[in-house]
Each structure stands twice: as structure tokens, then as C-alpha cells.
Design an enzyme around this catalytic site. Sequence first.
Site, PDB file in Angstrom:
ATOM      1  N   ARG A   1      61.037   2.234  55.129  1.00  0.00           N
ATOM      2  CA  ARG A   1      61.033   0.800  55.414  1.00  0.00           C
ATOM      3  C   ARG A   1      60.212   0.043  54.372  1.00  0.00           C
ATOM      4  O   ARG A   1      60.746  -0.706  53.565  1.00  0.00           O
ATOM      5  CB  ARG A   1      60.471   0.551  56.824  1.00  0.00           C
ATOM      6  CG  ARG A   1      60.738  -0.877  57.345  1.00  0.00           C
ATOM      7  CD  ARG A   1      59.770  -1.932  56.857  1.00  0.00           C
ATOM      8  NE  ARG A   1      58.379  -1.654  57.194  1.00  0.00           N
ATOM      9  CZ  ARG A   1      57.358  -2.395  56.765  1.00  0.00           C
ATOM     10  NH1 ARG A   1      57.573  -3.440  55.961  1.00  0.00           N
ATOM     11  NH2 ARG A   1      56.109  -2.087  57.085  1.00  0.00           N
ATOM     12  N   ASP A   2      58.938   0.276  54.313  1.00  0.00           N
ATOM     13  CA  ASP A   2      58.063  -0.482  53.432  1.00  0.00           C
ATOM     14  C   ASP A   2      58.333  -0.175  51.972  1.00  0.00           C
ATOM     15  O   ASP A   2      58.077  -1.005  51.098  1.00  0.00           O
ATOM     16  CB  ASP A   2      56.598  -0.181  53.774  1.00  0.00           C
ATOM     17  CG  ASP A   2      55.641  -1.171  53.136  1.00  0.00           C
ATOM     18  OD1 ASP A   2      56.034  -2.323  52.913  1.00  0.00           O
ATOM     19  OD2 ASP A   2      54.500  -0.782  52.842  1.00  0.00           O
TER      20      ASP A   2
ATOM     21  N   HIS B   1      46.118   1.090  55.481  1.00  0.00           N
ATOM     22  CA  HIS B   1      47.350   1.042  54.696  1.00  0.00           C
ATOM     23  C   HIS B   1      46.988   0.455  53.331  1.00  0.00           C
ATOM     24  O   HIS B   1      46.783  -0.751  53.210  1.00  0.00           O
ATOM     25  CB  HIS B   1      48.350   0.152  55.445  1.00  0.00           C
ATOM     26  CG  HIS B   1      49.684   0.033  54.807  1.00  0.00           C
ATOM     27  ND1 HIS B   1      50.859   0.253  55.487  1.00  0.00           N
ATOM     28  CD2 HIS B   1      50.077  -0.315  53.549  1.00  0.00           C
ATOM     29  CE1 HIS B   1      51.893   0.060  54.693  1.00  0.00           C
ATOM     30  NE2 HIS B   1      51.438  -0.300  53.511  1.00  0.00           N
TER      31      HIS B   1
ATOM     32  N   HIS C   1      47.605  -0.037  49.098  1.00  0.00           N
ATOM     33  CA  HIS C   1      48.442   0.018  47.901  1.00  0.00           C
ATOM     34  C   HIS C   1      47.555   0.447  46.729  1.00  0.00           C
ATOM     35  O   HIS C   1      46.334   0.291  46.772  1.00  0.00           O
ATOM     36  CB  HIS C   1      49.088  -1.333  47.637  1.00  0.00           C
ATOM     37  CG  HIS C   1      50.218  -1.636  48.571  1.00  0.00           C
ATOM     38  ND1 HIS C   1      51.407  -2.183  48.159  1.00  0.00           N
ATOM     39  CD2 HIS C   1      50.343  -1.463  49.911  1.00  0.00           C
ATOM     40  CE1 HIS C   1      52.216  -2.327  49.187  1.00  0.00           C
ATOM     41  NE2 HIS C   1      51.587  -1.902  50.279  1.00  0.00           N
TER      42      HIS C   1
ATOM     43  N   CYS D   1      54.849  -5.163  46.891  1.00  0.00           N
ATOM     44  CA  CYS D   1      54.879  -6.390  47.693  1.00  0.00           C
ATOM     45  C   CYS D   1      55.686  -7.439  46.947  1.00  0.00           C
ATOM     46  O   CYS D   1      55.281  -7.877  45.867  1.00  0.00           O
ATOM     47  CB  CYS D   1      53.469  -6.914  47.955  1.00  0.00           C
ATOM     48  SG  CYS D   1      53.461  -8.465  48.892  1.00  0.00           S
TER      49      CYS D   1
ATOM     50  N   ASN E   1      52.911   1.769  47.517  1.00  0.00           N
ATOM     51  CA  ASN E   1      51.996   2.328  48.500  1.00  0.00           C
ATOM     52  C   ASN E   1      51.336   3.585  47.957  1.00  0.00           C
ATOM     53  O   ASN E   1      51.805   4.201  46.991  1.00  0.00           O
ATOM     54  CB  ASN E   1      52.779   2.703  49.765  1.00  0.00           C
ATOM     55  CG  ASN E   1      53.234   1.500  50.549  1.00  0.00           C
ATOM     56  OD1 ASN E   1      52.439   0.831  51.191  1.00  0.00           O
ATOM     57  ND2 ASN E   1      54.528   1.207  50.496  1.00  0.00           N
TER      58      ASN E   1
END
Length: 301
Positions: free
Chosen positions: A13-14, A205, A207, A238, A247
Site C-alpha cells: 500500500r504505502d 514508521h 522514511h 511521499c 520507507n
Amino acid sequence: MRDVVRVVEVGPRDGLQNEKAQVPTATKIALIDRLSACGFPVVEATSFVSPKWVPQLADAEDVLAGITRREGVAYPVLVPNDKGLARAMAMGERHIAVFTAASDAFNLKNTNIDVDGSLARLEPVVEQARAAGVSVRGYVSTVLGCPYQGAVPVRDVVRVAGALHAMGCDEISLGDTIGVGTPAKAREMLLACAQVVPMPQLAVHFHDTYGQALANVLTCLEAGVRVVDSAVGGLGGCPYAKGASGNLATEDLLYMLEGLGLETGVDRDAVTRTALWIGEALGRRPASKLAAVALANGAAD
């Protein structure tokens, strides 16, 4: 007593939501199935956001219908509003995630509404999900910096995390959206949030824009967190933050956790092979140290 870290895999997803080229539905399904077989307790599958804003995930229903679900694995989906929740529940999903940011500027750019408006919009979504017995994870973006506002006061992060917890979110993930955080700031932010949300219900979370993600995770582990988000092969970025890299790579995270004697139940070698596979499918090398070493050693799927 075992010391266990729950790794939440967010790559499907991300990670994939930020790809420039359309990723075939079959590739998304295969990625999720491969990750499921690695032993993750959570594989975030897709998002029910508007296809207009995130065209990469317009096939959410098809992806969910195509994956092979494994017992003991949760496949949460991201929902932005009541329409997204309705789509998720129509698919029988039992795990969702909602999102907001600690920065007004980021929320306005991302969702055309400020922090307070975002929280007000999410409250009925969380209430409806909980009433239906659906678990809810809350994401807080820009916890260590905003691409539009710059520094984000810790008190703002605490306020948003506390509001999501008060709504009924089962877990709150604290996201360094643009990867500007450093260990001392990450620890300070986490411990402040732990004053309003119990530490077992917090996740981190990070990056890796400035190469600080593993260091940030380590200091947060030392502070007591035991849930960490990451993406296979370092997928992601992002779209609202220029220059923000992907990530933290799951395989690199697993290597560090194993070295610390922390258990995850995840097969690191299988994750590395999956990183190489998805990298080939996307036409590039995975952004992780372990994948680079595997390639240098002639690793093959």
C-alpha cells in the site's frame, strides 16, 4: 520471556501507491501473497481512497478478491472517509487504517482540510468501524517535520495521537513522512506520545531520506516501542514531499532486529528474495543494503 517486535509490512500500500507507472493488479496480488508467506502478522494490502487522487490503487477491490489469505495474517486497508469505509466493509474487511497529520499545512495540501477538520471527519468513521467489530489503526503523518510547515511541535503530535486514541483506534502509528527525524528527536516524540497513548498501542514508521531510519528505530526500541512499520525493498516515498525517499526497507530492519536478539517470526531471507523480485518487476534495484549484498552474491529467486 521472549522479546517480540511486530513488523507491519506496508509495501503493497504505502510503497506501491507512489509508483509513477501503473503496477499490474496481478503483480500486486503476487507481492501480497509472497509477503504473507514470509511470516508477517500484518500485510497492509491497499487503500480505498479516490482513484482520482491515488490512481495506483484504483484496483483495490480486485486486489483483495485475488489474494490468498493466510490464517493469522491481517490485511488492513486504508480508508480516508465514510465512502472508503463502505467500500472496505462491502469487501468484508475486518481491519482498516485511517490517517491524518500533525501539521495543518500538510493536511490542507493532502486532504484540503486542517487537523481539527480531519479529526472531525475521521471520528464517525472510527465509530462506525468499531461498532461493526472492525479494528482500526490510526496513522499520524509529519511527526518529525512537514514539507510545507517545517518543524512540527511535539505537543501537536501528542494532541493528534491522543485524539485518535480517544476515538477508539486500537493502534497509533507515528510517521516521519519526509524522513528528517534524528534519534534524539524521535525518542522525545515517542515518549511524549506515550504519556497519552499506552506504549503497547504505539508504532513507529520512518522514511530513510537522510539515512536515519534504522537509528531512529533503535532508539525507539530502547524507549519501549515494539511495533515497527517497514516496506519490502524500501518501497515508497511521499508524493507531497519532494525528495523524500522510501520507507525503511523491511529486510534491513529484520537484520538489525535479529542482531538485537528480538524475535519477529518473519523469514528475512524470504523477504530479501521478495525485495529482489519486486525490484525486478518494477524495473529497478531495491533500496536496501541486504538486497544489494544478495545481488552482489548472485542471489536469485
